[in-house]
Scaffold this motif. Structure first.
Motif, PDB file in Angstrom:
ATOM      1  N   SER A   1      43.342  23.885  68.010  1.00 65.56           N
ATOM      2  CA  SER A   1      44.306  23.261  68.921  1.00 65.56           C
ATOM      3  C   SER A   1      45.721  23.571  68.466  1.00 65.56           C
ATOM      4  O   SER A   1      45.956  23.869  67.287  1.00 65.56           O
ATOM      5  CB  SER A   1      44.142  21.735  68.949  1.00 65.56           C
ATOM      6  N   GLY A   2      46.671  23.461  69.396  1.00 66.32           N
ATOM      7  CA  GLY A   2      48.066  23.360  69.021  1.00 66.32           C
ATOM      8  C   GLY A   2      48.402  21.904  68.768  1.00 66.32           C
ATOM      9  O   GLY A   2      47.593  21.004  69.025  1.00 66.32           O
ATOM     10  N   ASP A   3      49.600  21.629  68.273  1.00 68.82           N
ATOM     11  CA  ASP A   3      49.948  20.237  67.998  1.00 68.82           C
ATOM     12  C   ASP A   3      50.040  19.422  69.283  1.00 68.82           C
ATOM     13  O   ASP A   3      49.708  18.238  69.311  1.00 68.82           O
ATOM     14  CB  ASP A   3      51.241  20.144  67.188  1.00 68.82           C
ATOM     15  N   GLY A   4      50.461  20.055  70.383  1.00 69.93           N
ATOM     16  CA  GLY A   4      50.528  19.331  71.646  1.00 69.93           C
ATOM     17  C   GLY A   4      49.153  18.928  72.140  1.00 69.93           C
ATOM     18  O   GLY A   4      48.914  17.772  72.496  1.00 69.93           O
ATOM     19  N   GLY A   5      48.219  19.863  72.145  1.00 68.39           N
ATOM     20  CA  GLY A   5      46.860  19.547  72.566  1.00 68.39           C
ATOM     21  C   GLY A   5      46.166  18.605  71.607  1.00 68.39           C
ATOM     22  O   GLY A   5      45.338  17.779  72.020  1.00 68.39           O
ATOM     23  N   ALA A   6      46.500  18.703  70.320  1.00 71.59           N
ATOM     24  CA  ALA A   6      45.863  17.835  69.336  1.00 71.59           C
ATOM     25  C   ALA A   6      46.174  16.367  69.599  1.00 71.59           C
ATOM     26  O   ALA A   6      45.332  15.486  69.357  1.00 71.59           O
ATOM     27  CB  ALA A   6      46.313  18.223  67.924  1.00 71.59           C
ATOM     28  N   LEU A   7      47.375  16.102  70.112  1.00 72.36           N
ATOM     29  CA  LEU A   7      47.749  14.713  70.358  1.00 72.36           C
ATOM     30  C   LEU A   7      46.927  14.081  71.479  1.00 72.36           C
ATOM     31  O   LEU A   7      46.891  12.865  71.614  1.00 72.36           O
ATOM     32  CB  LEU A   7      49.248  14.627  70.675  1.00 72.36           C
ATOM     33  N   TYR A   8      46.262  14.898  72.283  1.00 75.27           N
ATOM     34  CA  TYR A   8      45.342  14.356  73.289  1.00 75.27           C
ATOM     35  C   TYR A   8      44.073  13.800  72.641  1.00 75.27           C
ATOM     36  O   TYR A   8      43.357  13.018  73.258  1.00 75.27           O
ATOM     37  CB  TYR A   8      44.919  15.463  74.250  1.00 75.27           C
ATOM     38  N   SER A   9      43.765  14.244  71.435  1.00 72.95           N
ATOM     39  CA  SER A   9      42.417  14.039  70.890  1.00 72.95           C
ATOM     40  C   SER A   9      42.382  13.337  69.545  1.00 72.95           C
ATOM     41  O   SER A   9      41.307  13.197  68.963  1.00 72.95           O
ATOM     42  CB  SER A   9      41.726  15.408  70.736  1.00 72.95           C
ATOM     43  N   VAL A  10      43.524  12.892  69.046  1.00 70.26           N
ATOM     44  CA  VAL A  10      43.534  12.361  67.670  1.00 70.26           C
ATOM     45  C   VAL A  10      42.632  11.147  67.512  1.00 70.26           C
ATOM     46  O   VAL A  10      42.100  10.902  66.428  1.00 70.26           O
ATOM     47  CB  VAL A  10      44.972  12.018  67.216  1.00 70.26           C
ATOM     48  N   ALA A  11      42.423  10.366  68.592  1.00 72.10           N
ATOM     49  CA  ALA A  11      41.558   9.188  68.473  1.00 72.10           C
ATOM     50  C   ALA A  11      40.142   9.575  68.081  1.00 72.10           C
ATOM     51  O   ALA A  11      39.410   8.762  67.483  1.00 72.10           O
ATOM     52  CB  ALA A  11      41.547   8.413  69.791  1.00 72.10           C
TER      53      ALA A  11
ATOM     54  N   SER B   1      32.686  28.014  68.100  1.00 67.92           N
ATOM     55  CA  SER B   1      34.100  27.643  68.048  1.00 67.92           C
ATOM     56  C   SER B   1      34.557  27.191  69.425  1.00 67.92           C
ATOM     57  O   SER B   1      34.087  27.697  70.447  1.00 67.92           O
ATOM     58  CB  SER B   1      34.960  28.815  67.562  1.00 67.92           C
ATOM     59  N   PHE B   2      35.488  26.245  69.445  1.00 62.02           N
ATOM     60  CA  PHE B   2      36.014  25.665  70.674  1.00 62.02           C
ATOM     61  C   PHE B   2      37.537  25.702  70.614  1.00 62.02           C
ATOM     62  O   PHE B   2      38.136  25.274  69.628  1.00 62.02           O
ATOM     63  CB  PHE B   2      35.489  24.236  70.858  1.00 62.02           C
ATOM     64  N   TRP B   3      38.140  26.213  71.672  1.00 64.08           N
ATOM     65  CA  TRP B   3      39.553  26.552  71.660  1.00 64.08           C
ATOM     66  C   TRP B   3      40.288  25.805  72.758  1.00 64.08           C
ATOM     67  O   TRP B   3      39.877  25.817  73.915  1.00 64.08           O
ATOM     68  CB  TRP B   3      39.731  28.054  71.849  1.00 64.08           C
ATOM     69  N   ASP B   4      41.384  25.168  72.389  1.00 60.16           N
ATOM     70  CA  ASP B   4      42.234  24.476  73.352  1.00 60.16           C
ATOM     71  C   ASP B   4      43.158  25.490  74.035  1.00 60.16           C
ATOM     72  O   ASP B   4      43.170  26.673  73.693  1.00 60.16           O
ATOM     73  CB  ASP B   4      43.058  23.405  72.628  1.00 60.16           C
ATOM     74  N   MET B   5      43.956  25.037  74.971  1.00 62.02           N
ATOM     75  CA  MET B   5      44.901  25.906  75.663  1.00 62.02           C
ATOM     76  C   MET B   5      46.157  26.038  74.804  1.00 62.02           C
ATOM     77  O   MET B   5      47.133  25.297  74.967  1.00 62.02           O
ATOM     78  CB  MET B   5      45.235  25.331  77.038  1.00 62.02           C
ATOM     79  N   THR B   6      46.102  26.960  73.863  1.00 69.76           N
ATOM     80  CA  THR B   6      47.203  27.163  72.933  1.00 69.76           C
ATOM     81  C   THR B   6      47.342  28.650  72.639  1.00 69.76           C
ATOM     82  O   THR B   6      46.430  29.429  72.928  1.00 69.76           O
ATOM     83  CB  THR B   6      46.960  26.351  71.637  1.00 69.76           C
ATOM     84  N   ILE B   7      48.475  29.072  72.092  1.00 72.42           N
ATOM     85  CA  ILE B   7      48.762  30.500  71.958  1.00 72.42           C
ATOM     86  C   ILE B   7      47.678  31.245  71.174  1.00 72.42           C
ATOM     87  O   ILE B   7      47.270  32.339  71.558  1.00 72.42           O
ATOM     88  CB  ILE B   7      50.155  30.709  71.314  1.00 72.42           C
TER      89      ILE B   7
END
Length: 566
Positions: free
Chosen positions: A455-465, A400-406
């Motif tokens: 991811s959170g929605d904020g971090g997800a927007l970095y990676s949607v491509a 599993s890989f985790w973004d900087m989110t709560i």
């Protein structure tokens, strides 16, 4: 005097014939690809650019598998994860200037987490090197200087004959403890020019070993044997060195409680009687560590997060085993042992005797009980239920890989990684957008298990491509997006500090519809349905997206002093 290795270096008749009759039409890019293959690389990541086309064309005629992402930073995150999962140096092919610079954040994370990434960038033509202003597209005055403060080593090539040696030296650097990212840059004209250099067949880049000094091992072993209340802090260096089994053997031989840092998740069994787990941002755990008369720190610099935001002040003797010499005693005076974690643990196992301490499991249970009661008093049932649902849905050995989110911050302390090298996050450097592209790299490394990205929605927007990448290569990654309408953790920080938040609220897409527009199945779930929806997505081959609309809260901070622990 004749040495055995002199005989090994002599070319065979077949190598002689091949060397004297190189195939026509090869260029510097072919030398790059041949060297990578000779070193044992099988997969490369990257993004093409004008100056780098010689390398990318060479891939066409090779057996190397190319995984192309949509942003250089994301390609770097994918290579980072590939290196973590395989323990191999992950080649990352980039272009000059903007393309190169776009990888910096990913390389910073790889450096902080000791992930072996071999970044190979193009450069402007040789005539333009040296800091002038020649007007070449993508030109930087000194491109290499942008990377020297981030990567382990920088290698600039000026001739084709330097290519195999430079790449081999960089490969060796990346895989010598501490592992990390390295940088090679090759001018465009060197890559494109036809070459008469023989096909690269023999490349030697054996990583250097880093054993502990025996007199230091003797002192450490003596201190541990005589200690009344020893404790072990196991960091990411234990995971990177594949030393988890030796850590367990040492802890059991000495009856020593073990706490794992956030980077060391999975280095010690979560439910072991000696496991303090990972509640490092808890004053009860900090007090327990401070009370140790000998603290053995393995593969950690005791940085901000591992030291409960630098509130940890050890009263006993600290023994620190660390492959990165710059981290030795950087935060606390210690008996510093500059060594690879695996070799140091083996040396300790061979030196210490058996130490009996029947009280250690009881002290561990008492601490975990105190931590559990403090968390239970905060009425954070939703957060704990969501994390438990993720754990139940995720197969035990699936990474599993985790973004900087709560939810990730919760996972650092409260998630049972089950096995070493299965839980990874961006906590090394703390950049957003890590989870999904990293998960793609892990899926490319090992298709045996499904991979989870959080991811959170904020971090997800970095990676949607990279949904396009996931679909193009049909990578087995499930992406859980916790949608709370903004940068949730920053919202909490700002509200606590200033009474209200600024710049944290975000307009965002319908992530399910967006995923489906890429041909990736998506589902909108709820806390109650999360376990089932996530398990179904993970069990279905190929990429998928699970969106959980939920506002999660962090548990109360406990690094402000003992009075804040109630």
């Amino acid at each position: 005097m004749t040495h055995d290795h002199d005989l090994v270096l002599r070319p065979t008749d077949e190598q002689m014939t091949a060397a004297l009759n190189p195939p026509p039409g090869r260029n510097g890019g072919d030398l790059v690809v041949e060297t990578l293959a000779g070193l044992g690389a099988t997969t490369v990541f990257g993004l093409p650019g004008q100056h780098a086309l010689g390398m990318f064309d060479a891939l066409r005629g090779s057996d190397l598998r190319y995984v192309g992402l949509r942003l250089e930073n994301n390609a770097g995150f994918a290579a980072d994860a590939y290196g973590r999962i395989t323990g191999e140096a992950a080649p990352l092919l980039l272009s000059t200037g903007p393309g190169a610079l776009m990888s910096l954040a990913a390389l910073q994370e790889a450096a902080a987490a000791s992930a072996p990434v071999l970044a190979i960038s193009s450069q402007i033509p040789v005539a333009g090197l040296g800091g002038g202003r020649h007007g070449y597209l993508h030109e930087l005055p000194d491109q290499a200087s942008s990377f020297r403060g981030v990567v382990k080593s920088v290698h600039t090539v000026r001739t084709q004959s330097q290519i195999p040696s430079a790449i081999a030296a960089a490969w060796q650097s990346a895989l010598t403890a501490p592992h990390g990212p390295v940088w090679v840059e090759i001018p465009q004209d060197v890559l494109l020019a036809e070459t008469s250099i023989p096909v690269v067949t023999g490349v030697d880049a054996t990583p250097e070993e880093l054993p502990p000094r025996p007199e230091l091992t003797a002192v450490a072993a003596d201190a541990l044997m005589k200690a009344d209340r020893p404790v072990i802090v196991a960091g990411g260096g234990v995971v990177r060195a594949d030393a988890s089994r030796k850590l367990r053997q040492l802890a059991e031989k000495l009856s020593v409680p073990v706490v794992t840092t956030f980077g060391g998740k999975g280095a010690f069994p979560w439910n072991h009687p000696l496991s303090l787990r990972s509640w490092l941002e808890d004053r009860h755990t900090t007090d327990f560590l401070e009370d140790a008369d000998v603290l053995l720190v393995i593969g950690s610099g005791l940085g901000e997060l591992s030291s409960n935001h630098h509130t940890f002040q050890p009263r006993g003797r600290v023994i620190q085993i660390e492959a990165d010499a710059g981290k030795l005693e950087s935060n606390h005076p210690a008996l510093g042992i500059h060594a690879d974690a695996r070799l140091a643990l083996q040396a300790l196992l061979e030196t210490v005797g058996t130490r009996e301490d029947d009280t250690a499991p009881a002290r561990v249970r008492e601490l975990l009980d105190r931590v559990g009661k403090r968390i239970a008093a905060q009425e954070l049932t939703l957060e704990q239920d969501v994390l438990a649902s993720v754990r139940r849905a995720l197969p035990p050995r699936a990474p599993s890989f985790w973004d900087m989110t709560i939810l990730s911050y919760w996972a650092w302390s409260a998630f049972d990684a089950r096995h070493p090298n299965t839980m990874h996050s961006a906590q090394g450097a703390g950049g957003l957008g890590y989870a999904f592209p990293a998960a793609l790299g892990a899926a490319a490394a090992d298709p045996t298990y499904p991979v989870l990205a959080v991811s959170g929605d904020g971090g997800a927007l970095y990676s949607v491509a990279e949904l396009a990448t996931a679909r193009q290569y049909d990578l087995n990654v499930t992406w859980l997006i916790v949608d709370d309408g903004g940068y949730g953790i920053l919202r909490e920080y700002m509200t606590d500090a200033f009474g209200q938040a600024t710049g944290t609220e975000l307009s965002r897409p319908d992530f399910v519809a967006l995923a489906e527009s890429f041909g990736v199945p998506g589902v909108r779930t709820s806390p109650g349905a999360l376990e089932g929806d996530l398990a179904k997505a993970l069990a279905t081959p190929g990429p998928s997206v699970v969106v959980l609309p939920a506002v999660l809260r962090m548990f109360a901070p406990t690094h402000l002093g003992p009075d804040s622990c109630s």
